[in-house]
Scaffold this motif. Structure first.
Motif, PDB file in Angstrom:
ATOM      1  N   THR A   7      15.387   1.868 -23.522  1.00 31.74           N
ATOM      2  CA  THR A   7      13.956   1.889 -23.940  1.00 31.74           C
ATOM      3  C   THR A   7      13.461   0.562 -24.012  1.00 31.74           C
ATOM      4  O   THR A   7      12.101   0.494 -24.003  1.00 31.74           O
ATOM      5  CB  THR A   7      14.432   2.394 -25.437  1.00 31.74           C
ATOM      6  N   LYS A   8      13.888  -0.319 -24.563  1.00 29.89           N
ATOM      7  CA  LYS A   8      13.369  -1.807 -24.454  1.00 29.89           C
ATOM      8  C   LYS A   8      12.932  -2.200 -23.460  1.00 29.89           C
ATOM      9  O   LYS A   8      11.617  -2.702 -23.465  1.00 29.89           O
ATOM     10  CB  LYS A   8      14.306  -2.815 -25.069  1.00 29.89           C
ATOM     11  N   ARG A   9      13.753  -2.080 -22.103  1.00 29.97           N
ATOM     12  CA  ARG A   9      13.286  -2.771 -21.024  1.00 29.97           C
ATOM     13  C   ARG A   9      11.935  -1.850 -20.522  1.00 29.97           C
ATOM     14  O   ARG A   9      11.086  -2.360 -19.771  1.00 29.97           O
ATOM     15  CB  ARG A   9      14.346  -2.661 -20.009  1.00 29.97           C
ATOM     16  N   GLU A  10      12.063  -0.456 -20.572  1.00 28.59           N
ATOM     17  CA  GLU A  10      10.772   0.312 -20.106  1.00 28.59           C
ATOM     18  C   GLU A  10       9.485  -0.050 -20.795  1.00 28.59           C
ATOM     19  O   GLU A  10       8.696  -0.094 -20.215  1.00 28.59           O
ATOM     20  CB  GLU A  10      11.070   1.869 -20.201  1.00 28.59           C
ATOM     21  N   ILE A  11       9.559  -0.182 -22.404  1.00 23.69           N
ATOM     22  CA  ILE A  11       8.512  -0.502 -23.277  1.00 23.69           C
ATOM     23  C   ILE A  11       7.897  -1.782 -22.608  1.00 23.69           C
ATOM     24  O   ILE A  11       6.939  -2.251 -22.519  1.00 23.69           O
ATOM     25  CB  ILE A  11       8.992  -0.561 -24.568  1.00 23.69           C
ATOM     26  N   ASP A  12       9.185  -2.870 -22.491  1.00 23.18           N
ATOM     27  CA  ASP A  12       8.434  -4.218 -22.115  1.00 23.18           C
ATOM     28  C   ASP A  12       7.907  -4.050 -20.718  1.00 23.18           C
ATOM     29  O   ASP A  12       6.847  -5.049 -20.640  1.00 23.18           O
ATOM     30  CB  ASP A  12       9.817  -5.136 -21.790  1.00 23.18           C
ATOM     31  N   TYR A  13       8.275  -3.395 -19.914  1.00 27.12           N
ATOM     32  CA  TYR A  13       7.631  -3.258 -18.427  1.00 27.12           C
ATOM     33  C   TYR A  13       6.131  -2.872 -18.660  1.00 27.12           C
ATOM     34  O   TYR A  13       5.275  -3.511 -18.260  1.00 27.12           O
ATOM     35  CB  TYR A  13       8.195  -2.033 -17.603  1.00 27.12           C
ATOM     36  N   PHE A  14       6.011  -1.943 -19.612  1.00 27.19           N
ATOM     37  CA  PHE A  14       4.472  -1.448 -19.823  1.00 27.19           C
ATOM     38  C   PHE A  14       3.554  -2.259 -20.698  1.00 27.19           C
ATOM     39  O   PHE A  14       2.444  -2.477 -20.643  1.00 27.19           O
ATOM     40  CB  PHE A  14       4.489   0.034 -20.367  1.00 27.19           C
ATOM     41  N   ALA A  15       4.286  -2.915 -21.615  1.00 25.49           N
ATOM     42  CA  ALA A  15       3.705  -3.952 -22.378  1.00 25.49           C
ATOM     43  C   ALA A  15       3.170  -5.395 -21.417  1.00 25.49           C
ATOM     44  O   ALA A  15       2.027  -5.589 -21.541  1.00 25.49           O
ATOM     45  CB  ALA A  15       4.731  -4.803 -23.308  1.00 25.49           C
ATOM     46  N   ASN A  16       3.840  -5.665 -20.520  1.00 26.32           N
ATOM     47  CA  ASN A  16       3.639  -6.593 -19.685  1.00 26.32           C
ATOM     48  C   ASN A  16       2.535  -6.182 -18.702  1.00 26.32           C
ATOM     49  O   ASN A  16       1.585  -6.896 -18.312  1.00 26.32           O
ATOM     50  CB  ASN A  16       4.797  -7.014 -18.623  1.00 26.32           C
ATOM     51  N   LEU A  17       2.462  -4.988 -18.232  1.00 24.15           N
ATOM     52  CA  LEU A  17       1.377  -4.309 -17.446  1.00 24.15           C
ATOM     53  C   LEU A  17      -0.002  -4.317 -18.082  1.00 24.15           C
ATOM     54  O   LEU A  17      -0.939  -4.712 -17.581  1.00 24.15           O
ATOM     55  CB  LEU A  17       1.865  -2.800 -17.274  1.00 24.15           C
ATOM     56  N   GLY A  18       0.107  -3.624 -19.501  1.00 24.43           N
ATOM     57  CA  GLY A  18      -1.053  -4.055 -20.092  1.00 24.43           C
ATOM     58  C   GLY A  18      -1.653  -5.168 -20.505  1.00 24.43           C
ATOM     59  O   GLY A  18      -2.923  -5.523 -20.054  1.00 24.43           O
ATOM     60  N   GLU A  19      -1.026  -6.329 -20.470  1.00 24.34           N
ATOM     61  CA  GLU A  19      -1.449  -7.683 -20.558  1.00 24.34           C
ATOM     62  C   GLU A  19      -1.832  -8.100 -19.009  1.00 24.34           C
ATOM     63  O   GLU A  19      -2.951  -8.872 -19.112  1.00 24.34           O
ATOM     64  CB  GLU A  19      -0.331  -8.530 -21.065  1.00 24.34           C
ATOM     65  N   MET A  20      -1.372  -7.740 -18.366  1.00 21.27           N
ATOM     66  CA  MET A  20      -1.754  -8.036 -16.689  1.00 21.27           C
ATOM     67  C   MET A  20      -3.328  -7.506 -16.392  1.00 21.27           C
ATOM     68  O   MET A  20      -4.108  -7.780 -15.599  1.00 21.27           O
ATOM     69  CB  MET A  20      -0.832  -7.912 -15.716  1.00 21.27           C
ATOM     70  N   LEU A  21      -3.178  -6.265 -17.251  1.00 20.51           N
ATOM     71  CA  LEU A  21      -4.640  -5.660 -16.923  1.00 20.51           C
ATOM     72  C   LEU A  21      -5.810  -6.243 -17.991  1.00 20.51           C
ATOM     73  O   LEU A  21      -6.774  -5.736 -18.101  1.00 20.51           O
ATOM     74  CB  LEU A  21      -4.440  -4.139 -17.346  1.00 20.51           C
ATOM     75  N   GLY A  22      -5.400  -7.269 -18.737  1.00 17.79           N
ATOM     76  CA  GLY A  22      -6.399  -7.863 -19.644  1.00 17.79           C
ATOM     77  C   GLY A  22      -6.495  -7.195 -21.155  1.00 17.79           C
ATOM     78  O   GLY A  22      -7.390  -7.671 -21.623  1.00 17.79           O
TER      79      GLY A  22
END
Length: 206
Positions: free
Chosen positions: A34-49
């Protein structure tokens, strides 16, 4: 307010093809998935600005209290508002326990204040069987009719016959109709780590 234009199926492709990079070992406990998958999408959001928040507060008018979102993306534009975020771009929920599948949908589509209505929704849910997916999709259709989000539901279940995990993903439009779906396979590779590939690409692994 202008809606961010994202392709949820492209998000799915990134999730599947980058899954090995999450470094989830066969001995890893489920909470780390759960943590790693949430972190993946958290990082994706930040890369999208966008601004990513884990365990973000969301008023739940069905229960009369706030409940946390596993992950949210917020839009900020100081040219428009110097003090407040403009809107919720994404609400994501990730759940390991199959017995909480309906609760996950409740969280994604609860009655809330207009400011907290997400443009996009992603639900990642372990389910007991393939047959359960049709029932859950009907709930999503019903609940999203009022909310009007674009939705990606990702279901994962164990295939006992082939000894692997199957992933079925469904893309709902703002009118709550399924407009696309795609299937994937997840297995433990020869180094002991979980990886993932789309079903049609799985033959190249064998």
């Amino acid at each position: 307010m202008t809606r961010e234009q994202f392709n949820l199926m492209s998000f799915l492709e990134g999730y599947v093809r980058n899954y090995r990079k999450l470094n989830l070992h066969q001995a890893t406990n489920r909470s780390m998935f759960t943590k790693r998958e949430i972190d993946y999408f958290a990082n994706l959001g930040e890369m999208l600005g966008l601004f990513s928040f884990v365990e973000d507060t969301k008023p739940n008018l069905d229960y009369g209290r706030s409940r946390p979102m596993d992950l949210s993306w917020w839009k900020w534009d100081e040219r428009i508002d110097k003090e407040n975020y403009l809107y919720v771009v994404l609400h994501l929920e990730r759940e390991n326990l199959s017995r909480k599948d309906i609760e996950t949908i409740d969280k994604l589509f609860c009655a809330t204040e207009e400011y907290y209505l997400p443009h996009y929704v992603i639900g990642i849910q372990n389910v007991e069987t393939k047959e359960r997916i049709n029932y859950l999709n009907k709930l999503v259709e019903e609940r999203n009719l009022k909310q009007g989000s674009e939705v990606l539901m990702i279901y994962r279940y164990y295939d006992e016959v082939n000894s692997l995990d199957r992933i079925e993903a469904y893309h709902f439009n703002e009118l709550s109709k399924i407009i696309n779906n795609r299937n994937a396979i997840s297995i433990v590779d020869n180094t002991g780590y979980w990886c993932m590939a789309f079903e049609e690409e799985y033959e190249t692994w064998k």
